[in-house]
Scaffold this motif. Structure first.
Motif, short mmCIF file in Angstrom:
data_model
loop_
_atom_site.label_atom_id
_atom_site.label_comp_id
_atom_site.label_asym_id
_atom_site.label_seq_id
_atom_site.Cartn_x
_atom_site.Cartn_y
_atom_site.Cartn_z
N PHE A 135 0.82 -1.21 0.00
CA PHE A 135 0.00 0.00 0.00
C PHE A 135 0.85 1.26 0.00
O PHE A 135 0.48 2.28 -0.56
N PHE A 136 2.01 1.17 0.65
CA PHE A 136 2.90 2.34 0.68
C PHE A 136 3.47 2.66 -0.70
O PHE A 136 3.96 3.76 -0.93
N ALA A 137 3.41 1.68 -1.63
CA ALA A 137 3.96 1.93 -2.97
C ALA A 137 3.09 2.92 -3.74
O ALA A 137 3.55 3.56 -4.66
N PHE A 138 1.81 3.03 -3.34
CA PHE A 138 0.93 3.96 -4.05
C PHE A 138 0.97 5.32 -3.36
O PHE A 138 0.65 5.42 -2.19
N SER B 15 11.44 -7.19 -2.98
CA SER B 15 10.40 -6.31 -3.51
C SER B 15 9.46 -7.04 -4.46
O SER B 15 8.48 -6.46 -4.91
N ILE B 16 9.74 -8.32 -4.73
CA ILE B 16 8.83 -9.07 -5.60
C ILE B 16 7.42 -9.18 -5.00
O ILE B 16 6.44 -8.89 -5.68
N PRO B 17 7.29 -9.57 -3.70
CA PRO B 17 5.92 -9.63 -3.15
C PRO B 17 5.20 -8.28 -3.26
O PRO B 17 4.01 -8.24 -3.54
N VAL B 18 5.94 -7.20 -3.04
CA VAL B 18 5.32 -5.88 -3.13
C VAL B 18 4.84 -5.62 -4.55
O VAL B 18 3.72 -5.16 -4.78
N ALA B 19 5.70 -5.96 -5.54
CA ALA B 19 5.32 -5.74 -6.93
C ALA B 19 4.09 -6.56 -7.29
O ALA B 19 3.16 -6.07 -7.94
N ILE B 20 4.07 -7.80 -6.81
CA ILE B 20 2.90 -8.65 -7.07
C ILE B 20 1.66 -8.05 -6.40
O ILE B 20 0.59 -7.96 -7.00
N ILE B 24 -1.95 -6.95 -7.94
CA ILE B 24 -3.23 -7.46 -7.42
C ILE B 24 -4.18 -6.30 -7.13
O ILE B 24 -5.35 -6.32 -7.52
N ILE B 25 -3.66 -5.27 -6.47
CA ILE B 25 -4.53 -4.13 -6.11
C ILE B 25 -5.07 -3.47 -7.38
O ILE B 25 -6.27 -3.20 -7.50
N VAL B 26 -4.17 -3.24 -8.36
CA VAL B 26 -4.62 -2.58 -9.58
C VAL B 26 -5.63 -3.46 -10.33
O VAL B 26 -6.61 -2.98 -10.89
N LEU B 69 -4.18 -14.08 -13.74
CA LEU B 69 -3.00 -14.57 -14.46
C LEU B 69 -2.97 -14.03 -15.88
O LEU B 69 -1.91 -13.67 -16.39
N ILE B 70 -4.16 -13.95 -16.51
CA ILE B 70 -4.22 -13.39 -17.86
C ILE B 70 -3.76 -11.93 -17.84
O ILE B 70 -2.96 -11.49 -18.67
N PHE B 71 -4.27 -11.19 -16.84
CA PHE B 71 -3.89 -9.78 -16.67
C PHE B 71 -2.38 -9.65 -16.52
O PHE B 71 -1.73 -8.82 -17.16
#
Lengths: 294, 319
Positions: A135-138, B15-20, B24-26, B69-71
């Motif tokens: 969340f902090f990334a946004f 930082s991979i989990p953060v990027a994933i 997910i959020i988007v 996964l498609i996204f």
């Protein structure tokens, strides 16, 4: 301007660096008193808006559009002939209400999750903190703007958007505090005495760590007011006819060359509001955590 | 030197989990929109047939995790979808807007440092003194001002009052760009100052109290030489991480500032997209900004390590 990260850093530095002062009674604390007076006056104005405002803030009166300040209209009128002073006074109701209310949900959710993560640790802590990092990334405004779009306009979606973005700061602060608190003797003693984890968290650790979250909440209110004002300026906030400081600045910007007060004065009111709240927060932090002052 | 950068692979993995999480959020933001996401992606004027076709293409009839996964797959191919308003790939739109926003950010950071360093030094040399109080007043005010309002005030003073700068726009040539960017960058820089000043001031106070500064003074170093040679460099180190952490905030602020000054960057792109309900564009900007923040976080750690030989992020203390 305050942001979650900026406020967090500031708050950490403040904690480290507050200089020693003798313990004073609360009413001798300068910034606390200044904060109480400014914020108190603003709240009073907001509450008494129906009595104080000389004109109706919404009724249009096109014959009087765009007037300079005069005895009849102290701060002039806007492009629909509405009295600017009256709109400022009614705007206080909207902006302060959103600012104060928006803090509660993230405060409760963030503090609870942070406390649980910090107290139990392990995989729960790891997962929660990765979510917080995500969340902090946004950036604050990016997330708030997108979420207000996704949830649709209106006051309730502003609350949801702000809550979604700002719980993470509370989670980080409270988690850090709990990590320190759970090693203290009184917690170990309570545990040895056979108290349950839930009881220790709520009755013993809670009161000791919450003061930091409350101090942060004061700067968070400033941030929420900035958010609602910014949303109003971008035309994404409270719907138009309602008086709101941000949309007043937006309306005034097109008349910047002729009637500069239209955009200037609502902004000054925001500055005074956030000054008052910052001082109140400083004062509260002196009061709530005197032992932090080394 | 190089051995201290050993932490980079680990940091990337971290930082991979953060990027994933960001993806997910988007991804779920689109699902939160009322109605069919295919309709949201195509806009209100889409025909029934095209909505059905896109629904199938996006796999909206499949379970949620497969849709995700498609996204993700499309993302890895650099496909962010097509802008509804401009009917061109979002990546192409981004490519036009990113240089504007990045130059705004760079110039803002530079101006912010130019303002902050002298003010922080002024405040730190006598903490609690009149100058310190003055600087503290400046930071309090800077914190309390809405960014866009400061922008409007600077327009009022320097573009309408004195007519030294343009009211808005971006100009045609590179020189123009710099000229047009100055006022928005100044706005953004000033709003960044309180954070930098506070960090610099406190670390300068610490440095000034240190023994090596005492030694330098006793050897006859004073004034600007002492400041440049001994104080600033050491005090700058913690500030680097403060700036890194706050660059995300700067990005968020630049979006709003761009709207004030009508700059054709990411912010204008996103806010226009909001009003035209151009969801692919919104998604693209959000994703880019979040990834930018993650990358800046890593870069900050690298710069931090290079600046301060004592820092070793590959050691355990960080975990």
């Amino acid at each position: 301007m305050t942001t979650p990260t900026a406020a967090l850093v500031a708050y950490k530095q403040k904690r480290r660096l507050t200089r020693s002062r003798s313990i004073k009674p609360w009413y001798r604390n300068g910034s606390l008193m200044a904060g109480i007076i400014i914020v108190g006056l603003l709240v009073l104005v907001a509450v008494l808006a129906p009595v104080l405002a000389p004109y109706n803030p919404i009724t249009q009166n096109l014959e009087d559009a765009i007037q300079s300040p005069s005895p009849a209209h102290w701060l002039g009128t806007d492009q629909f002939g509405r009295d600017v002073l009256s709109r400022l006074i009614w705007g206080a109701q909207v902006d302060l209400r959103v600012g104060f209310l928006a803090v509660f949900i993230p405060f409760v959710i963030g503090s609870t999750l942070g406390a649980i993560a910090g107290y139990f640790g392990g995989w729960l802590d790891t997962i929660l903190m990765r979510i917080v990092d995500t969340f902090f990334a946004f950036p604050f405004y990016v997330m708030v703007i997108v979420l207000v779009f996704v949830f649709g306009s209106g006051e309730s979606s502003i609350y949801i958007a702000i809550a979604t973005v700002s719980w993470v700061s509370y989670a980080r602060i409270v988690r850090g505090e709990v990590l320190i608190a759970k090693k203290q003797d009184y917690v170990v003693a309570a545990r040895l005495g056979g108290m349950s984890h839930a009881r220790i968290l709520v009755r013993h650790i809670g009161p000791n760590v919450l003061s930091q979250a409350i101090i942060y909440a004061m700067s968070d209110i400033v941030m929420d007011i900035m958010a609602i004002v910014t949303l109003g300026y971008l035309g994404l906030g409270i719907a138009p006819p309602t008086a709101e400081w941000g949309s007043m600045i937006n309306d005034g910007q097109q008349f910047i060359t002729t009637q500069w007060q239209l955009a200037t004065i609502p902004g000054l009111v925001v500055v005074v509001t956030s000054l008052g709240l910052s001082w109140l927060g400083d004062g509260l932090s002196d009061l709530l955590s005197p032992e932090r002052r080394k | 030197m190089l051995h201290r950068l050993r932490f980079i692979p680990g940091r990337l993995v971290q930082s991979i989990p953060v990027a994933i999480g960001v993806t997910i959020i988007v991804f779920f933001m689109a699902r939160l929109l009322p109605g069919n996401p295919a309709l949201a992606l195509l806009g209100q004027h889409a025909t029934k047939a095209s909505v059905a076709a896109l629904s199938k293409q996006l796999g909206l009839d499949q379970p949620l995790w497969q849709q995700y996964l498609i996204f993700l797959g499309r993302l890895f191919q650099g496909n962010l979808g097509t802008s509804i308003t401009y009917q061109m790939p979002v990546t192409q739109e981004l490519a036009q807007a990113i240089p504007v926003t990045l130059s705004l950010l760079g110039l803002a950071l530079l101006l912010s440092l130019v303002i902050s360093i002298p003010l922080a030094a002024l405040a730190a040399f006598r903490p609690g003194g009149a100058r310190d109080l003055g600087v503290r007043g400046f930071t309090l005010l800077g914190q309390g001002m809405p960014q866009f309002w400061l922008g409007i005030m600077l327009i009022l003073l320097l573009a309408v009052g004195v007519r030294a700068f343009p009211v808005g726009g971006y100009g045609e040539t590179a020189g123009d760009h710099f000229y047009y960017l100055f006022l928005p960058a100044l706005t953004l820089g000033i709003t960044m100052c309180p954070t930098i000043i506070r960090s610099l001031r406190s670390s300068m106070i610490n440095v000034l109290e240190s023994e090596y500064v005492g030694t330098a003074k006793s050897k006859g170093s004073y004034g600007a030489a002492l400041f440049r040679g001994h104080v600033l460099r050491n005090a700058a180190i913690p500030t680097v991480s403060v700036i890194g952490v706050n660059l995300g905030f700067l990005v968020g602020g630049s979006l709003v500032i761009e709207k004030v000054f009508a700059l054709p960057g990411l912010g204008s792109m996103m806010i226009n997209a909001i009003f035209t309900r151009d969801f692919p564009t919104i998604q693209g900007v959000t994703l880019f900004v979040a990834f930018f923040v993650v990358v800046v976080g890593i870069l900050t750690d690298v710069v931090y390590t290079i600046l301060d030989p004592r820092v070793d992020l590959s050691s355990k203390e960080r975990a």
